[in-house]
Design a protein around this motif. Structure first.
Motif, PDB file in Angstrom:
ATOM      1  N   ASP A  78       0.820  -1.213   0.000  1.00 12.07           N
ATOM      2  CA  ASP A  78       0.000   0.000   0.000  1.00 12.07           C
ATOM      3  C   ASP A  78       0.852   1.259   0.000  1.00 12.07           C
ATOM      4  N   TYR A  79       1.988   1.223   0.699  1.00 12.04           N
ATOM      5  CA  TYR A  79       2.859   2.405   0.740  1.00 12.04           C
ATOM      6  C   TYR A  79       3.469   2.683  -0.634  1.00 12.04           C
ATOM      7  N   TYR A  90       0.785   4.032  -2.827  1.00 15.91           N
ATOM      8  CA  TYR A  90       0.546   5.448  -2.520  1.00 15.91           C
ATOM      9  C   TYR A  90       1.561   6.330  -3.241  1.00 15.91           C
ATOM     10  N   HIS A  91       2.822   5.938  -3.199  1.00 11.41           N
ATOM     11  CA  HIS A  91       3.887   6.692  -3.868  1.00 11.41           C
ATOM     12  C   HIS A  91       3.600   6.826  -5.363  1.00 11.41           C
ATOM     13  N   GLU A 114       3.937  13.019   0.212  1.00 17.86           N
ATOM     14  CA  GLU A 114       4.431  11.685   0.556  1.00 17.86           C
ATOM     15  C   GLU A 114       4.592  11.545   2.076  1.00 17.86           C
ATOM     16  N   TYR A 170       1.766  10.212   4.698  1.00 19.52           N
ATOM     17  CA  TYR A 170       1.360   8.817   4.864  1.00 19.52           C
ATOM     18  C   TYR A 170       1.227   8.501   6.350  1.00 19.52           C
ATOM     19  N   ILE A 199       6.993   3.561   8.236  1.00 20.80           N
ATOM     20  CA  ILE A 199       6.751   2.665   7.108  1.00 20.80           C
ATOM     21  C   ILE A 199       8.003   2.485   6.249  1.00 20.80           C
ATOM     22  N   GLU A 200       8.785   3.554   6.076  1.00 22.23           N
ATOM     23  CA  GLU A 200      10.005   3.423   5.274  1.00 22.23           C
ATOM     24  C   GLU A 200      11.021   2.535   5.979  1.00 22.23           C
TER      25      GLU A 200
END
Length: 217
Positions: free
Chosen positions: A159-160, A163-164, A191, A194, A199-200
């Motif tokens: 999902d991340y 999103y990007h 960005e 989020y 998450i990163e």
């Protein structure tokens, strides 16, 4: 010398003489409306997607001038370049959407509802294979999001990355002279909105583990 290249060069650099040979070749090897130029000191070969064949001369000149700007590292703007840039930013609305995948589609829907109020039109959705270097891409010319299949069992990470790539679809890109900026300040600002903490960090940890030899796991 191809007449379109000659016209593009003369309009872009009216004070310069054409000192190279040039030709245009159309190819089905390119997706969408992609193109590139191959050059040496004496020759330039402009390779264009076959879709450019039916486009107007003004649009083709704008494309060629954009490529010439990159070759000569100049930042000149012309009416044809502005027309070409408007056209390329609207390409996604002309593209046929006929490719999807149930896992990617569910991810797209989740992200669309959570972050975009369901307002992003679904593009083509494809897996890009087991690629660890390029996690995702968005192709404006074909309106296609591609995401590495290694993220299929990790919906939170998927999902991340989705999103990007959806931000790329939403915000397009920014032209700065001969440069194309895909991650301008506004992109980075959105960005950072989020909602999943770290998450990163979680994504990097997942990739780090995947790259380790099996006996070190």
């Amino acid at each position: 010398m191809d007449k379109l290249v000659s016209a593009a060069f003369s309009s872009l650099y009216p004070e310069k003489d054409v000192v190279f040979d040039a030709e245009i070749k159309y190819s089905r090897a390119f997706s969408g409306f992609n193109a590139k130029v191959i050059f040496s000191r004496t020759k330039m070969e402009f390779r264009l997607s076959h879709k450019w064949k039916e486009m107007s001369d003004d649009l083709k000149i704008g494309l060629i001038q954009s490529l010439l700007n990159k070759v000569h590292k100049t930042k000149i703007k012309t009416m044809e370049i502005e027309l070409y840039e408007i056209f390329t930013k609207k390409l996604s609305s002309y593209s046929e959407v006929n490719k999807s995948d149930p896992v990617l589609e569910e991810s797209f829907k989740r992200v669309n509802e959570e972050y975009f109020h369901g307002m992003i039109m679904q593009p083509n959705l494809e897996w890009s294979g087991d690629n660890l270097r390029t996690l995702g891409t968005y192709d404006h010319s074909t309106d296609t999001i591609r995401i590495t299949k290694v993220l299929e069992p990790e919906p939170a990470l998927l999902d991340y990355v989705m999103y990007h790539e959806m931000l790329h679809k939403k915000l397009k890109y920014k032209e700065s002279g001969s440069r194309t900026i895909h991650h301008p300040k506004e992109f980075r600002r959105q960005e950072a909105l989020y909602k999943v903490a770290d998450i990163e960090k979680k994504l990097k940890e997942f990739l780090r583990k995947r790259r380790l030899p099996w006996f070190l796991r």
